[in-house]
Design a protein around this motif. Structure first.
Motif, PDB file in Angstrom:
ATOM      1  N   UNK A  79       0.733  -1.077   0.271  1.00 36.22           N
ATOM      2  CA  UNK A  79       0.093   0.250   0.341  1.00 36.22           C
ATOM      3  C   UNK A  79       1.064   0.993  -0.183  1.00 36.22           C
ATOM      4  N   UNK A  80       0.493   2.471  -1.112  1.00 39.62           N
ATOM      5  CA  UNK A  80       0.976   3.863  -0.377  1.00 39.62           C
ATOM      6  C   UNK A  80       0.655   3.946   0.150  1.00 39.62           C
ATOM      7  N   UNK A  81       1.179   5.115   1.483  1.00 40.33           N
ATOM      8  CA  UNK A  81       0.813   5.460   2.522  1.00 40.33           C
ATOM      9  C   UNK A  81       1.455   7.695   2.087  1.00 40.33           C
ATOM     10  N   UNK A  82      -0.105   8.115   2.006  1.00 41.25           N
ATOM     11  CA  UNK A  82       0.669   9.982   1.053  1.00 41.25           C
ATOM     12  C   UNK A  82      -0.204  10.317   2.243  1.00 41.25           C
ATOM     13  N   UNK A  83       0.429  12.138   2.551  1.00 39.06           N
ATOM     14  CA  UNK A  83      -0.451  12.971   2.680  1.00 39.06           C
ATOM     15  C   UNK A  83      -0.912  12.961   4.093  1.00 39.06           C
ATOM     16  N   UNK A  84       0.198  12.158   5.427  1.00 35.45           N
ATOM     17  CA  UNK A  84      -0.490  11.918   6.510  1.00 35.45           C
ATOM     18  C   UNK A  84      -0.192  13.305   6.864  1.00 35.45           C
ATOM     19  N   UNK A  85      -0.716  13.892   7.474  1.00 37.36           N
ATOM     20  CA  UNK A  85      -1.023  14.972   8.517  1.00 37.36           C
ATOM     21  C   UNK A  85      -1.306  15.022   9.454  1.00 37.36           C
ATOM     22  N   UNK A  86      -1.179  15.791  10.852  1.00 35.00           N
ATOM     23  CA  UNK A  86      -1.316  15.989  11.433  1.00 35.00           C
ATOM     24  C   UNK A  86      -1.284  17.127  11.581  1.00 35.00           C
ATOM     25  N   UNK A  87      -2.603  17.933  12.889  1.00 33.45           N
ATOM     26  CA  UNK A  87      -2.333  18.937  13.443  1.00 33.45           C
ATOM     27  C   UNK A  87      -1.071  19.856  13.942  1.00 33.45           C
ATOM     28  N   UNK A  88      -0.654  20.757  13.468  1.00 31.25           N
ATOM     29  CA  UNK A  88       0.451  21.815  14.022  1.00 31.25           C
ATOM     30  C   UNK A  88       0.293  21.878  15.406  1.00 31.25           C
ATOM     31  N   UNK A  89      -0.711  22.541  15.188  1.00 31.10           N
ATOM     32  CA  UNK A  89      -1.071  22.478  16.735  1.00 31.10           C
ATOM     33  C   UNK A  89      -1.025  21.352  17.727  1.00 31.10           C
ATOM     34  N   UNK A  90      -0.662  20.383  17.523  1.00 33.72           N
ATOM     35  CA  UNK A  90      -1.265  19.202  18.512  1.00 33.72           C
ATOM     36  C   UNK A  90       0.686  18.695  18.354  1.00 33.72           C
ATOM     37  N   UNK A  91       1.786  19.697  17.542  1.00 32.35           N
ATOM     38  CA  UNK A  91       2.821  18.519  17.619  1.00 32.35           C
ATOM     39  C   UNK A  91       3.653  18.340  18.571  1.00 32.35           C
ATOM     40  N   UNK A  92       4.441  17.463  18.468  1.00 32.06           N
ATOM     41  CA  UNK A  92       5.079  17.211  19.461  1.00 32.06           C
ATOM     42  C   UNK A  92       3.971  16.528  21.129  1.00 32.06           C
ATOM     43  N   UNK A  93       2.919  16.194  20.411  1.00 33.31           N
ATOM     44  CA  UNK A  93       2.334  15.491  22.298  1.00 33.31           C
ATOM     45  C   UNK A  93       1.747  14.075  21.560  1.00 33.31           C
ATOM     46  N   UNK A  94       2.347  13.601  20.453  1.00 30.51           N
ATOM     47  CA  UNK A  94       2.566  11.933  20.100  1.00 30.51           C
ATOM     48  C   UNK A  94       1.012  11.347  19.010  1.00 30.51           C
ATOM     49  N   UNK A  95       0.695  12.911  18.182  1.00 31.64           N
ATOM     50  CA  UNK A  95      -0.107  12.607  17.423  1.00 31.64           C
ATOM     51  C   UNK A  95       0.022  11.837  15.971  1.00 31.64           C
TER      52      UNK A  95
END
Length: 170
Positions: A79-95
């Motif tokens: 499978x191809x995994x792309x466009x993984x995005x996490x809310x930058x406001x929660x960065x470094x919180x493990x999201x």
């Protein structure tokens, strides 16, 4: 919380999230390497329409979109995994780790055994982050689409995509 299938109504929020994650501030941004928006609603809708076997998944926290990922079957359990995005406001919180692990579990549930992705080659910090999660460089390099500014305007002339893979062990 878990991934659910995104609908057309989710596209504007997905676009906003991806642009903030890929071109905003924070350790995982492409800003400085690529300018402009990462995507737009027409591109997201076109990707979904062109690949009916693929899935754009969303991760909702309460009533707020906090993550997304594109997953597409290639062949033979890959499978191809792309466009993984996490809310930058929660960065470094493990999201991001949570999103990636949930995406891998989703792929396994679909019968997938391996995940491939492409990462801009100069994003060494992000590549190292994926390597800490079991991804390995395949040695394959794909050219960057210079002259095609659909995904932003490159600010460097040495961009390419490093291909990473992970065996999901199933």
């Amino acid at each position: 919380m878990m991934y659910t299938a995104a609908t057309d109504a989710d596209v504007p929020a997905i676009v906003a999230l991806m642009n903030a994650a890929y071109r905003g501030t924070g350790w995982s941004t492409e800003a400085g390497h690529i300018a402009g928006d990462r995507t737009n609603a027409a591109l997201v809708r076109a990707e979904i329409a062109a690949t009916p076997a693929g899935s754009f998944l969303k991760w909702v926290d309460g009533d707020r979109l906090s993550g997304c990922v594109w997953l597409e079957p290639l062949a033979d359990g890959v499978w191809y995994l792309g466009s993984l995005a996490a809310d930058p406001a929660t960065q470094n919180a493990g999201l991001g780790k949570t999103l990636l692990a949930a995406a891998e579990q989703w792929v396994i549930a679909q019968g997938g055994r391996r995940v491939r992705m492409s990462v801009v080659n100069v994003r060494e910090g992000l590549i190292a982050w994926y390597e800490r999660r079991g991804y390995r460089r395949t040695g394959e390099i794909e050219p960057f689409p210079y002259g095609d500014n659909r995904f932003g305007t490159p600010l460097r002339d040495d961009l390419a995509f490093a291909i990473l893979e992970k065996d999901l062990g199933s």
